[in-house]
Design an enzyme around this catalytic site. Structure first.
Site, short mmCIF file in Angstrom:
data_model
loop_
_atom_site.label_atom_id
_atom_site.label_comp_id
_atom_site.label_asym_id
_atom_site.label_seq_id
_atom_site.Cartn_x
_atom_site.Cartn_y
_atom_site.Cartn_z
N ARG A 129 16.91 -9.16 44.58
CA ARG A 129 17.33 -9.51 43.21
C ARG A 129 17.31 -8.32 42.25
O ARG A 129 16.98 -8.46 41.07
CB ARG A 129 16.45 -10.63 42.63
CG ARG A 129 16.44 -11.92 43.42
CD ARG A 129 17.77 -12.66 43.39
NE ARG A 129 17.63 -13.91 44.10
CZ ARG A 129 17.82 -14.05 45.41
NH1 ARG A 129 18.21 -13.03 46.15
NH2 ARG A 129 17.67 -15.21 45.99
N SER A 170 17.53 -19.58 37.96
CA SER A 170 16.12 -19.24 38.24
C SER A 170 15.57 -18.40 37.09
O SER A 170 16.17 -17.39 36.72
CB SER A 170 16.01 -18.41 39.52
OG SER A 170 16.61 -19.10 40.57
N GLU A 227 13.60 -13.43 35.64
CA GLU A 227 14.83 -13.03 36.34
C GLU A 227 15.96 -12.68 35.34
O GLU A 227 16.60 -11.65 35.49
CB GLU A 227 15.26 -14.12 37.32
CG GLU A 227 16.28 -13.60 38.32
CD GLU A 227 16.60 -14.55 39.45
OE1 GLU A 227 15.72 -14.82 40.28
OE2 GLU A 227 17.76 -14.98 39.52
#
Ligand code: NAP
Length: 332
Positions: free
Chosen positions: A159, A233, A327
């Site tokens: 990520r 998320s 995130e």
């Protein structure tokens, strides 16, 4: 291109926060991008690039020149596909499958634009976008030059990528190297179970069946940001060492964990849920009752949302000494 002053960004961020930016423009091509860079230099404003704003948290009114990328276009050249940054991600995935190009099916229905995909190296069901990226063409707006960066220089990891901390690079287009014959990945239990329920053997599932299944799973397990404003998320999953894992397992023997290259991945959603946060709220912000990794806000301002996120982070830190990170990108 038209550049607006003191522009309300309510329709440019999936949380629907009503904060304004100093200047706002939409770029449909390279000329627009370059003229916006000139303009922001002249006004001495930093540039913030937005796609569909599905992974961003505006913290307040922002003193930025915001450029929204609206460029469209896809071209197939031999074994590669080059796509403009402003294309919608899911529409692109559907287009690849129609053109018998495979690999992106597990990434179906991830919100946002193609240009945003490499920034956080979007991933789902065992596939990451970096698996299929050959190169990214960017405009460096400090140096005012266009460069093509190849995958080996893009610092892709879980990520994350070079673009996470390097906001000088404006992503213009991406070249993908896709598969011309399917090589499907049905390793995730949730996907396998869904396919089996649908009478499909996971070993024999076609990319189109995977695309439809992932789409259905996401629709049923994640709140729709158009009805319940969110950014997907909200926290990163954590990669921990064995000592940390063992101490977590003492407290939560049922904790799922996954061995990955970098260590052991633990799903933060599990710990958030175990500590009673799922469905809880603070002011106008709440943790989704569908999925505890998703935070929803029903406010014009981000104060409650950021406070709720802080309370959850503090709780996990106090209980487990874990430091979790957000995130989405917070813009101040
Ligand atoms: P899930 O299936 O309930 O699994 C919970 C967590 O465990 C996930 O975060 C996943 O990590 C991990 N996991 C499950 N099976 C795994 C395996 N076989 N190997 C390694 N790790 C495994 O997950 P979910 O929350 O419903 O999400 C489903 C998928 O969509 C996940 O891959 C998730 O990352 C992805 N998703 C991506 C975005 C995004 O990129 N913006 C947003 C929402 C969901 P991973 O998250 O590392 O896969």
């Amino acid at each position: 291109m038209e550049i607006k002053e003191d522009f309300n960004l309510v329709n440019n961020n999936s949380f629907k926060f009503e904060y304004s930016c100093s200047y706002y423009g939409e770029a449909k091509n390279s000329e627009d991008i370059l003229s916006f860079i000139d303009f922001s230099k002249h006004k001495e404003k930093k540039i913030l690039v937005l796609g569909e704003g599905t992974n961003v948290i505006l913290a307040n009114d922002i003193d930025y020149a915001v450029l929204c990328i609206k460029s469209k276009g896809k071209r197939i050249e031999g074994k590669t596909v080059t796509v403009s940054a402003g294309e919608n991600w899911h529409d692109f995935v559907l287009w690849t499958l129609k053109n018998n190009l495979f690999g992106l099916e597990n990434l179906s229905l991830i919100p946002g634009t193609v240009g945003a995909a490499p920034i956080q190296n979007i991933g789902a069901y065992g596939v990451e976008v970096s698996d299929f990226i050959e190169s990214v063409t960017v405009v460096d707006y400090q140096k005012q030059e266009e460069i093509t960066l190849f995958k080996e220089n893009l610092e892709f990891s879980y990520r994350s990528s070079l673009f996470k901390d390097n906001r000088n690079l404006l992503i213009k287009e991406i070249t993908f190297k896709l598969l011309t014959s399917p090589n499907t990945n049905t390793s995730y239990k949730a996907l396998q179970e869904f396919l089996i329920q649908d009478d499909i053997d996971p070993e024999k599932a076609t990319p189109l069946q995977i695309c439809r299944s992932v789409t259905e799973i996401r629709k049923s397990s994640l709140p729709d940001y158009l009805r319940e404003p969110n950014a997907g998320s909200f926290f990163h999953n954590l990669i921990v060492d064995d000592d940390c894992l063992n101490s977590l397992l003492e407290q939560h023997p049922e904790l799922p964990f996954f061995r990955v290259q970098e260590g052991t991945k633990i799903p933060i959603a599990y710990l958030i849920e175990q500590n009673g946060w799922k469905g809880s709220s603070f002011g106008c912000a709440r943790v989704s009752d569908k999925h505890s990794l998703v935070l929803i806000s029903e406010d014009k301002e981000s104060t409650d949302l950021l406070l709720l996120a802080q309370k959850i982070s503090d709780d996990l830190f106090n209980k487990y000494n874990l430091e979790i990170s957000l995130e989405p990108t917070v813009v101040k």
